[in-house]
Design a protein around this motif. Sequence first.
Motif, short mmCIF file in Angstrom:
data_model
loop_
_atom_site.label_atom_id
_atom_site.label_comp_id
_atom_site.label_asym_id
_atom_site.label_seq_id
_atom_site.Cartn_x
_atom_site.Cartn_y
_atom_site.Cartn_z
N GLY A 1 15.46 2.77 -12.57
CA GLY A 1 14.21 3.49 -12.80
C GLY A 1 14.41 4.98 -12.71
O GLY A 1 15.51 5.47 -12.44
N ASN A 2 13.33 5.72 -12.94
CA ASN A 2 13.37 7.17 -12.83
C ASN A 2 12.23 7.65 -11.92
O ASN A 2 11.47 6.83 -11.40
CB ASN A 2 13.30 7.83 -14.22
N GLU A 3 12.13 8.95 -11.76
CA GLU A 3 11.13 9.50 -10.84
C GLU A 3 9.70 9.16 -11.27
O GLU A 3 8.85 8.87 -10.43
CB GLU A 3 11.31 11.00 -10.70
N ASP A 4 9.44 9.19 -12.56
CA ASP A 4 8.09 8.85 -13.03
C ASP A 4 7.74 7.39 -12.71
O ASP A 4 6.60 7.09 -12.33
CB ASP A 4 7.97 9.09 -14.54
N ASP A 5 8.73 6.50 -12.87
CA ASP A 5 8.51 5.10 -12.51
C ASP A 5 8.15 4.99 -11.03
O ASP A 5 7.24 4.27 -10.64
CB ASP A 5 9.77 4.26 -12.78
N ALA A 6 8.91 5.72 -10.21
CA ALA A 6 8.68 5.68 -8.76
C ALA A 6 7.28 6.19 -8.42
O ALA A 6 6.60 5.61 -7.57
CB ALA A 6 9.74 6.51 -8.03
N LYS A 7 6.85 7.25 -9.09
CA LYS A 7 5.51 7.80 -8.84
C LYS A 7 4.44 6.76 -9.20
O LYS A 7 3.47 6.58 -8.46
CB LYS A 7 5.29 9.08 -9.63
N ASP A 8 4.64 6.09 -10.34
CA ASP A 8 3.68 5.06 -10.76
C ASP A 8 3.61 3.93 -9.74
O ASP A 8 2.52 3.49 -9.34
CB ASP A 8 4.07 4.47 -12.12
N ILE A 9 4.77 3.44 -9.34
CA ILE A 9 4.84 2.32 -8.39
C ILE A 9 4.21 2.71 -7.06
O ILE A 9 3.43 1.96 -6.48
CB ILE A 9 6.31 1.86 -8.20
N PHE A 10 4.56 3.91 -6.58
CA PHE A 10 4.01 4.36 -5.30
C PHE A 10 2.49 4.50 -5.39
O PHE A 10 1.77 4.08 -4.47
CB PHE A 10 4.64 5.69 -4.87
N GLN A 11 2.00 5.07 -6.50
CA GLN A 11 0.56 5.22 -6.68
C GLN A 11 -0.14 3.87 -6.66
O GLN A 11 -1.18 3.70 -6.02
CB GLN A 11 0.28 5.96 -8.00
N GLU A 12 0.46 2.89 -7.34
CA GLU A 12 -0.12 1.54 -7.34
C GLU A 12 -0.16 0.97 -5.92
O GLU A 12 -1.15 0.34 -5.53
CB GLU A 12 0.70 0.60 -8.24
N SER A 13 0.90 1.20 -5.16
CA SER A 13 0.94 0.66 -3.78
C SER A 13 -0.12 1.33 -2.91
O SER A 13 -0.74 0.67 -2.07
CB SER A 13 2.33 0.82 -3.16
N VAL A 14 -0.33 2.62 -3.10
CA VAL A 14 -1.35 3.34 -2.32
C VAL A 14 -2.74 2.81 -2.69
O VAL A 14 -3.60 2.63 -1.81
CB VAL A 14 -1.25 4.87 -2.53
N ILE A 15 -2.95 2.52 -3.96
CA ILE A 15 -4.25 1.96 -4.39
C ILE A 15 -4.46 0.58 -3.76
O ILE A 15 -5.55 0.28 -3.27
CB ILE A 15 -4.32 1.89 -5.93
N ILE A 16 -3.41 -0.23 -3.75
CA ILE A 16 -3.51 -1.56 -3.12
C ILE A 16 -3.84 -1.42 -1.64
O ILE A 16 -4.75 -2.07 -1.13
CB ILE A 16 -2.21 -2.36 -3.33
N LEU A 17 -3.09 -0.52 -0.95
CA LEU A 17 -3.36 -0.29 0.48
C LEU A 17 -4.78 0.21 0.68
O LEU A 17 -5.51 -0.30 1.54
CB LEU A 17 -2.36 0.73 1.03
N TYR A 18 -5.20 1.19 -0.12
CA TYR A 18 -6.54 1.77 -0.03
C TYR A 18 -7.61 0.68 -0.18
O TYR A 18 -8.54 0.59 0.63
CB TYR A 18 -6.70 2.85 -1.10
N ASN A 19 -7.46 -0.15 -1.22
CA ASN A 19 -8.45 -1.21 -1.45
C ASN A 19 -8.48 -2.23 -0.32
O ASN A 19 -9.55 -2.67 0.09
CB ASN A 19 -8.18 -1.91 -2.79
N LYS A 20 -7.31 -2.58 0.20
CA LYS A 20 -7.26 -3.54 1.32
C LYS A 20 -7.94 -2.95 2.56
O LYS A 20 -8.68 -3.64 3.24
CB LYS A 20 -5.82 -3.93 1.63
#
Length: 188
Positions: A47-66
């Motif tokens: 992967g690259n840095e943009d992929d990492a940013k996307d994945i991290f953002q998704e994880s924060v959204i999941i955490l936030y929603n939970k």
Amino acid sequence: MKKEIKSSVPADSEIILGILNDSKEILNRLYVTYFPMVLQLVLNNNGNEDDAKDIFQESVIILYNKVKTGNFELNSKLKTFIYSICRRLWLKRLNAQSKTVRNVQDFSDFLPVEDDLERHEEKDRQFAIMESALLQLGEPCKTIIEDYYMQNKSMQEICEKFGYTNADNAKTQKYKCLQRLKKLFFQA
């Protein structure tokens, strides 16, 4: 009263409270604290840095929603939770892109696979029980156990520290302390 200094790494409970209170500062600190491990995971696995940013953002959204649902229970370290989510998301994305990845490189201090989360949480729980049992043990047992198992001190050093007549007597005392610790652990 001592003035408490805020550490650069926020406590898990501080992050959860910050999310509940919509704190932008906490979300920024969450990013600064945990994004580097996600970046490393993604960079090491096609992967690259943009992929990492996307994945991290998704994880924060999941955490936030939970957290916002109100019934979120953190049964492991937040770092482990976030890493597990990011790893799972990244594996799904790689699978969707049909990239053949047989061995996703993990960091040794994180979960190797998300299926191990329950086992990891159980170990965390057992370590907490052991820590509690060690605190209940009292002296000199607590120090003997810590010196031998955590500080890697020899029986001779322990003998000299506690004034036992010889290393065998110190070893006998360590054995008795260990038996008491086991008893306290299994009572918990």
